[in-house]
Write a protein that holds these residues in place. Structure first.
Motif, PDB file in Angstrom:
ATOM      1  N   LYS A  12      27.449  52.003  72.356  1.00  0.00           N
ATOM      2  CA  LYS A  12      26.880  51.719  73.489  1.00  0.00           C
ATOM      3  C   LYS A  12      25.700  50.556  73.479  1.00  0.00           C
ATOM      4  N   LYS A  13      25.499  49.704  74.507  1.00  0.00           N
ATOM      5  CA  LYS A  13      24.601  48.695  74.190  1.00  0.00           C
ATOM      6  C   LYS A  13      23.464  49.463  74.073  1.00  0.00           C
ATOM      7  N   GLY A  14      22.359  48.761  73.248  1.00  0.00           N
ATOM      8  CA  GLY A  14      21.137  49.362  73.149  1.00  0.00           C
ATOM      9  C   GLY A  14      20.849  50.298  71.953  1.00  0.00           C
ATOM     10  N   MET A  15      22.356  50.889  71.360  1.00  0.00           N
ATOM     11  CA  MET A  15      21.962  51.577  70.451  1.00  0.00           C
ATOM     12  C   MET A  15      21.988  50.968  68.968  1.00  0.00           C
ATOM     13  N   LEU A  16      21.136  51.630  68.305  1.00  0.00           N
ATOM     14  CA  LEU A  16      20.694  50.799  66.744  1.00  0.00           C
ATOM     15  C   LEU A  16      22.012  51.008  66.015  1.00  0.00           C
ATOM     16  N   ASP A  17      22.517  49.930  65.290  1.00  0.00           N
ATOM     17  CA  ASP A  17      23.604  49.739  64.536  1.00  0.00           C
ATOM     18  C   ASP A  17      23.169  49.353  62.963  1.00  0.00           C
ATOM     19  N   PRO A  18      22.754  50.315  62.205  1.00  0.00           N
ATOM     20  CA  PRO A  18      22.017  50.039  60.997  1.00  0.00           C
ATOM     21  C   PRO A  18      23.310  49.338  60.053  1.00  0.00           C
ATOM     22  N   GLU A  19      24.291  49.836  60.290  1.00  0.00           N
ATOM     23  CA  GLU A  19      25.594  49.291  59.347  1.00  0.00           C
ATOM     24  C   GLU A  19      25.643  47.863  59.894  1.00  0.00           C
ATOM     25  N   ALA A  20      25.698  47.542  60.833  1.00  0.00           N
ATOM     26  CA  ALA A  20      25.808  45.949  61.104  1.00  0.00           C
ATOM     27  C   ALA A  20      24.756  45.217  60.784  1.00  0.00           C
ATOM     28  N   LEU A  21      23.579  45.755  61.109  1.00  0.00           N
ATOM     29  CA  LEU A  21      22.281  45.101  60.499  1.00  0.00           C
ATOM     30  C   LEU A  21      22.392  44.906  58.969  1.00  0.00           C
ATOM     31  N   ALA A  22      22.808  45.806  58.254  1.00  0.00           N
ATOM     32  CA  ALA A  22      22.923  45.444  56.841  1.00  0.00           C
ATOM     33  C   ALA A  22      24.189  44.510  56.676  1.00  0.00           C
ATOM     34  N   ILE A  23      25.059  44.431  57.239  1.00  0.00           N
ATOM     35  CA  ILE A  23      26.045  43.487  56.812  1.00  0.00           C
ATOM     36  C   ILE A  23      25.389  42.203  57.309  1.00  0.00           C
ATOM     37  N   LYS A  24      24.848  42.091  58.324  1.00  0.00           N
ATOM     38  CA  LYS A  24      24.125  40.868  58.771  1.00  0.00           C
ATOM     39  C   LYS A  24      23.088  40.498  57.686  1.00  0.00           C
ATOM     40  N   HIS A  25      22.507  41.199  57.425  1.00  0.00           N
ATOM     41  CA  HIS A  25      21.482  40.585  56.223  1.00  0.00           C
ATOM     42  C   HIS A  25      22.059  40.139  54.936  1.00  0.00           C
ATOM     43  N   ALA A  26      23.448  40.851  54.607  1.00  0.00           N
ATOM     44  CA  ALA A  26      24.263  40.677  53.343  1.00  0.00           C
ATOM     45  C   ALA A  26      24.826  39.164  53.664  1.00  0.00           C
ATOM     46  N   LEU A  27      25.299  38.885  54.731  1.00  0.00           N
ATOM     47  CA  LEU A  27      25.726  37.450  55.192  1.00  0.00           C
ATOM     48  C   LEU A  27      24.766  36.538  54.969  1.00  0.00           C
ATOM     49  N   ASN A  28      23.567  37.033  55.569  1.00  0.00           N
ATOM     50  CA  ASN A  28      22.373  35.884  55.715  1.00  0.00           C
ATOM     51  C   ASN A  28      22.117  35.881  54.158  1.00  0.00           C
ATOM     52  N   ASN A  29      22.063  36.541  53.254  1.00  0.00           N
ATOM     53  CA  ASN A  29      21.909  36.398  51.778  1.00  0.00           C
ATOM     54  C   ASN A  29      22.704  35.390  51.039  1.00  0.00           C
ATOM     55  N   LEU A  30      24.088  35.594  51.726  1.00  0.00           N
ATOM     56  CA  LEU A  30      25.100  34.704  51.214  1.00  0.00           C
ATOM     57  C   LEU A  30      25.034  33.494  51.864  1.00  0.00           C
ATOM     58  N   GLY A  31      24.201  33.000  52.534  1.00  0.00           N
ATOM     59  CA  GLY A  31      23.964  31.547  52.961  1.00  0.00           C
ATOM     60  C   GLY A  31      24.624  31.468  54.541  1.00  0.00           C
ATOM     61  N   PHE A  32      25.192  32.266  54.966  1.00  0.00           N
ATOM     62  CA  PHE A  32      25.956  32.470  56.547  1.00  0.00           C
ATOM     63  C   PHE A  32      24.809  32.737  57.352  1.00  0.00           C
ATOM     64  N   ASP A  33      24.834  31.775  58.430  1.00  0.00           N
ATOM     65  CA  ASP A  33      23.888  31.692  59.451  1.00  0.00           C
ATOM     66  C   ASP A  33      24.326  32.578  60.496  1.00  0.00           C
ATOM     67  N   VAL A  34      24.085  33.918  60.768  1.00  0.00           N
ATOM     68  CA  VAL A  34      24.597  34.716  61.724  1.00  0.00           C
ATOM     69  C   VAL A  34      23.440  35.353  62.134  1.00  0.00           C
ATOM     70  N   ASP A  35      23.253  35.288  63.469  1.00  0.00           N
ATOM     71  CA  ASP A  35      22.064  35.782  64.200  1.00  0.00           C
ATOM     72  C   ASP A  35      22.407  37.275  64.672  1.00  0.00           C
ATOM     73  N   SER A  36      23.515  37.432  65.350  1.00  0.00           N
ATOM     74  CA  SER A  36      23.840  38.896  65.720  1.00  0.00           C
ATOM     75  C   SER A  36      25.096  39.257  65.268  1.00  0.00           C
ATOM     76  N   LEU A  37      25.608  40.653  64.910  1.00  0.00           N
ATOM     77  CA  LEU A  37      26.557  41.079  64.612  1.00  0.00           C
ATOM     78  C   LEU A  37      26.750  42.418  65.141  1.00  0.00           C
ATOM     79  N   GLY A  38      28.119  42.790  65.750  1.00  0.00           N
ATOM     80  CA  GLY A  38      28.379  43.999  66.142  1.00  0.00           C
ATOM     81  C   GLY A  38      29.621  44.543  65.233  1.00  0.00           C
TER      82      GLY A  38
END
Lengths: 82, 82
Positions: A12-38
């Motif tokens: 649901k909207k507003g729920m914390l999604d730690p997995e998505a956050l981790a994947i987003k960080h990993a993508l950022n570390n690989l040089g991909f510019d992603v601000d939000s991931l669901g």
């Protein structure tokens, strides 16, 4: 009659999604510019029902009883004939 | 320009999906008549690219480098303007 259900379960909207956050960080570390991931899970299954409405209802029942946690998840069901 | 990507990652045909099997059994035990069940993961994300093609290519790169395991997964990318 056979119907195919595509059940998409997401947080649901507003729920914390730690997995998505981790994947987003990993993508950022690989040089991909992603601000939000669901994320979402999808289940594809076939049911044998008389019409589309009862096929959809069966899918809702499955979500309520097993597939989704109503406290944190919302779900969407697409029905198509086979 | 911002584009929304919807990346669906599923197991290749013929790959064993023990999680799907477990969920199918659980549904059967609850009295639902389901013969086959497939699962997929979906990632929703936004990228900033010049056109739709390069947005799709960026998504493919993300799949190849992080999101999917090319040995066992296949993926599908839907691109839409924001």
């Amino acid at each position: 009659m056979k119907f195919s259900l595509k059940i998409t379960i997401s947080l649901k909207k507003g729920m914390l999604d730690p997995e998505a956050l981790a994947i987003k960080h990993a993508l950022n570390n690989l040089g991909f510019d992603v601000d939000s991931l669901g994320t979402a899970r999808v289940f594809y299954l076939d049911v044998d029902e008389s019409d589309e409405n009862s096929a959809r209802q069966k899918g809702q029942e499955m979500c309520d009883r097993l597939l989704a946690n109503p406290v944190i998840h919302s779900y969407d069901i697409e029905v198509s004939g086979v």
